[in-house]
Scaffold this motif. Structure first.
Motif, PDB file in Angstrom:
ATOM      1  N   LEU A  61     -20.048   9.918  34.737  1.00  0.00           N
ATOM      2  CA  LEU A  61     -18.654  10.339  34.849  1.00  0.00           C
ATOM      3  C   LEU A  61     -18.152  10.295  36.292  1.00  0.00           C
ATOM      4  O   LEU A  61     -16.968  10.063  36.534  1.00  0.00           O
ATOM      5  N   ALA A  62     -19.056  10.542  37.224  1.00  0.00           N
ATOM      6  CA  ALA A  62     -18.649  10.617  38.626  1.00  0.00           C
ATOM      7  C   ALA A  62     -19.881  10.500  39.517  1.00  0.00           C
ATOM      8  O   ALA A  62     -21.017  10.614  39.062  1.00  0.00           O
ATOM      9  N   GLU A  63     -19.639  10.302  40.809  1.00  0.00           N
ATOM     10  CA  GLU A  63     -20.717  10.272  41.789  1.00  0.00           C
ATOM     11  C   GLU A  63     -20.139  10.527  43.172  1.00  0.00           C
ATOM     12  O   GLU A  63     -18.938  10.363  43.400  1.00  0.00           O
ATOM     13  N   TYR A  64     -21.002  10.955  44.083  1.00  0.00           N
ATOM     14  CA  TYR A  64     -20.594  11.119  45.477  1.00  0.00           C
ATOM     15  C   TYR A  64     -21.142   9.946  46.273  1.00  0.00           C
ATOM     16  O   TYR A  64     -22.330   9.638  46.207  1.00  0.00           O
ATOM     17  N   VAL A  65     -20.270   9.272  47.022  1.00  0.00           N
ATOM     18  CA  VAL A  65     -20.672   8.135  47.854  1.00  0.00           C
ATOM     19  C   VAL A  65     -20.589   8.578  49.312  1.00  0.00           C
ATOM     20  O   VAL A  65     -19.498   8.761  49.863  1.00  0.00           O
ATOM     21  N   HIS A  66     -21.754   8.755  49.907  1.00  0.00           N
ATOM     22  CA  HIS A  66     -21.836   9.307  51.265  1.00  0.00           C
ATOM     23  C   HIS A  66     -21.127   8.427  52.290  1.00  0.00           C
ATOM     24  O   HIS A  66     -20.420   8.938  53.167  1.00  0.00           O
ATOM     25  N   SER A  67     -21.295   7.111  52.191  1.00  0.00           N
ATOM     26  CA  SER A  67     -20.741   6.200  53.194  1.00  0.00           C
ATOM     27  C   SER A  67     -19.216   6.250  53.241  1.00  0.00           C
ATOM     28  O   SER A  67     -18.605   5.934  54.276  1.00  0.00           O
ATOM     29  N   LEU A  68     -18.596   6.653  52.137  1.00  0.00           N
ATOM     30  CA  LEU A  68     -17.134   6.732  52.059  1.00  0.00           C
ATOM     31  C   LEU A  68     -16.620   8.171  52.081  1.00  0.00           C
ATOM     32  O   LEU A  68     -15.408   8.384  52.106  1.00  0.00           O
ATOM     33  N   LYS A  69     -17.544   9.136  52.058  1.00  0.00           N
ATOM     34  CA  LYS A  69     -17.177  10.548  51.880  1.00  0.00           C
ATOM     35  C   LYS A  69     -16.225  10.657  50.681  1.00  0.00           C
ATOM     36  O   LYS A  69     -15.168  11.263  50.761  1.00  0.00           O
ATOM     37  N   ALA A  70     -16.651  10.045  49.585  1.00  0.00           N
ATOM     38  CA  ALA A  70     -15.768   9.922  48.429  1.00  0.00           C
ATOM     39  C   ALA A  70     -16.394  10.492  47.169  1.00  0.00           C
ATOM     40  O   ALA A  70     -17.584  10.303  46.907  1.00  0.00           O
ATOM     41  N   CYS A  71     -15.564  11.180  46.393  1.00  0.00           N
ATOM     42  CA  CYS A  71     -15.894  11.515  45.015  1.00  0.00           C
ATOM     43  C   CYS A  71     -15.344  10.377  44.168  1.00  0.00           C
ATOM     44  O   CYS A  71     -14.127  10.162  44.121  1.00  0.00           O
ATOM     45  N   VAL A  72     -16.223   9.630  43.526  1.00  0.00           N
ATOM     46  CA  VAL A  72     -15.802   8.529  42.659  1.00  0.00           C
ATOM     47  C   VAL A  72     -15.730   9.055  41.231  1.00  0.00           C
ATOM     48  O   VAL A  72     -16.722   9.526  40.679  1.00  0.00           O
ATOM     49  N   LEU A  73     -14.549   8.986  40.649  1.00  0.00           N
ATOM     50  CA  LEU A  73     -14.343   9.387  39.257  1.00  0.00           C
ATOM     51  C   LEU A  73     -14.244   8.133  38.396  1.00  0.00           C
ATOM     52  O   LEU A  73     -13.434   7.248  38.685  1.00  0.00           O
ATOM     53  N   ASP A  74     -15.051   8.064  37.354  1.00  0.00           N
ATOM     54  CA  ASP A  74     -15.004   6.899  36.480  1.00  0.00           C
ATOM     55  C   ASP A  74     -13.659   6.855  35.754  1.00  0.00           C
ATOM     56  O   ASP A  74     -13.228   7.842  35.145  1.00  0.00           O
ATOM     57  N   GLU A  75     -12.998   5.710  35.800  1.00  0.00           N
ATOM     58  CA  GLU A  75     -11.664   5.598  35.204  1.00  0.00           C
ATOM     59  C   GLU A  75     -11.690   5.802  33.699  1.00  0.00           C
ATOM     60  O   GLU A  75     -10.711   6.257  33.095  1.00  0.00           O
ATOM     61  N   ARG A  76     -12.818   5.494  33.039  1.00  0.00           N
ATOM     62  CA  ARG A  76     -12.924   5.707  31.595  1.00  0.00           C
ATOM     63  C   ARG A  76     -12.931   7.199  31.270  1.00  0.00           C
ATOM     64  O   ARG A  76     -12.391   7.621  30.243  1.00  0.00           O
ATOM     65  N   PHE A  77     -13.536   8.003  32.147  1.00  0.00           N
ATOM     66  CA  PHE A  77     -13.555   9.457  32.000  1.00  0.00           C
ATOM     67  C   PHE A  77     -12.143  10.016  32.101  1.00  0.00           C
ATOM     68  O   PHE A  77     -11.712  10.834  31.282  1.00  0.00           O
ATOM     69  N   LEU A  78     -11.377   9.548  33.085  1.00  0.00           N
ATOM     70  CA  LEU A  78     -10.013  10.037  33.272  1.00  0.00           C
ATOM     71  C   LEU A  78      -9.085   9.555  32.168  1.00  0.00           C
ATOM     72  O   LEU A  78      -8.145  10.265  31.782  1.00  0.00           O
ATOM     73  N   ALA A  79      -9.323   8.344  31.651  1.00  0.00           N
ATOM     74  CA  ALA A  79      -8.448   7.772  30.629  1.00  0.00           C
ATOM     75  C   ALA A  79      -8.729   8.304  29.230  1.00  0.00           C
ATOM     76  O   ALA A  79      -7.889   8.159  28.333  1.00  0.00           O
ATOM     77  N   ASP A  80      -9.880   8.919  29.037  1.00  0.00           N
ATOM     78  CA  ASP A  80     -10.251   9.429  27.720  1.00  0.00           C
ATOM     79  C   ASP A  80      -9.308  10.579  27.338  1.00  0.00           C
ATOM     80  O   ASP A  80      -9.188  11.563  28.077  1.00  0.00           O
ATOM     81  N   PRO A  81      -8.623  10.487  26.199  1.00  0.00           N
ATOM     82  CA  PRO A  81      -7.653  11.530  25.831  1.00  0.00           C
ATOM     83  C   PRO A  81      -8.276  12.904  25.608  1.00  0.00           C
ATOM     84  O   PRO A  81      -7.561  13.913  25.640  1.00  0.00           O
ATOM     85  N   VAL A  82      -9.585  12.969  25.403  1.00  0.00           N
ATOM     86  CA  VAL A  82     -10.220  14.280  25.193  1.00  0.00           C
ATOM     87  C   VAL A  82     -10.607  14.950  26.506  1.00  0.00           C
ATOM     88  O   VAL A  82     -10.959  16.132  26.523  1.00  0.00           O
ATOM     89  N   THR A  83     -10.557  14.205  27.603  1.00  0.00           N
ATOM     90  CA  THR A  83     -10.890  14.774  28.910  1.00  0.00           C
ATOM     91  C   THR A  83      -9.761  15.695  29.371  1.00  0.00           C
ATOM     92  O   THR A  83      -8.595  15.319  29.370  1.00  0.00           O
ATOM     93  N   THR A  84     -10.116  16.904  29.776  1.00  0.00           N
ATOM     94  CA  THR A  84      -9.130  17.873  30.224  1.00  0.00           C
ATOM     95  C   THR A  84      -9.040  17.908  31.751  1.00  0.00           C
ATOM     96  O   THR A  84      -9.962  17.481  32.452  1.00  0.00           O
ATOM     97  N   THR A  85      -7.932  18.441  32.235  1.00  0.00           N
ATOM     98  CA  THR A  85      -7.762  18.619  33.680  1.00  0.00           C
ATOM     99  C   THR A  85      -8.854  19.533  34.229  1.00  0.00           C
ATOM    100  O   THR A  85      -9.364  19.316  35.333  1.00  0.00           O
ATOM    101  N   GLU A  86      -9.235  20.527  33.445  1.00  0.00           N
ATOM    102  CA  GLU A  86     -10.286  21.459  33.876  1.00  0.00           C
ATOM    103  C   GLU A  86     -11.626  20.749  34.032  1.00  0.00           C
ATOM    104  O   GLU A  86     -12.382  21.033  34.975  1.00  0.00           O
TER     105      GLU A  86
END
Length: 202
Positions: A61-86
């Protein structure tokens, strides 16, 4: 040619390659939810992360990329209608905790991974406790924490297998033909084996 799109929210860049701006809106809503209910977690996110990047992740669903100081969120996770903001907010808290742990000089090495993940999931639970009516999400995180207590899940072998499986799913999602997916995965596996052989002979 596709261009990345970014917006700045409280000093954190939110964006990625997707043309669906609604995915960025979802991430922004999650960040605002954290700010509203847990100023401490929000302050840590702003300090630890430069960006929240919406992309395909081979790690779940997600990962932390140290070189970018980034939280990567998988777009399929965000696009899934059952995924909540919480759920999205809780995931960002989790990955920002990884960033904080790494900043303290604690590397994500095999013998530490189970304990590191436990810390991150407990931080999620502390955040969830501040949200109203989130018993279901709390139970899901507690079950995941209990399952991940098995340190074998974080062995190099298991992580590599999950990465390959995630890669196959992501490439298929992009419409890549099966023969090309097999070629990409074979190339990666060959490279990993060569690197291991080199390390053994050094």
């Amino acid at each position: 040619m596709a261009l990345s799109v970014w917006r700045q929210v409280d000093g954190v860049l939110i964006g990625g390659w997707s043309r669906n701006s609604e995915l960025f809106d979802e991430a922004e809503r999650a960040l605002n939810l954290i700010k509203k209910h847990s100023p401490l977690d929000h302050a840590r996110i702003v300090r630890e992360l430069d960006r929240i990047w919406v992309n395909l992740s081979f790690h779940g669903l997600a990962e932390y990329v140290h070189s970018l100081k980034a939280c990567v969120l998988d777009e399929r996770f965000l696009a899934d209608p059952v995924t909540t903001t919480e759920q999205i907010a809780s995931t960002i808290v989790h990955e920002a905790t990884h960033a904080r742990i790494e900043r303290y000089g604690i590397a994500y090495e095999e013998d530490r991974r189970a304990r590191i993940e436990a810390i991150c999931f407990r931080r999620e639970l502390a955040f969830i406790a501040r949200l109203p009516d989130q018993d279901k999400l709390r139970d899901e995180i507690e079950k995941t924490l209990s399952w991940y207590a098995n340190s074998d899940e974080f062995s190099d072998c298991r992580l590599e297998a999950r990465y390959v499986s995630g890669g196959v799913e992501a490439l298929a999602h992009l419409g890549m033909p099966n023969w090309l997916i097999r070629a990409v995965i074979f190339g990666r596996e060959f490279t990993v084996r060569v690197k291991k052989l080199v390390r053994r002979t050094e």
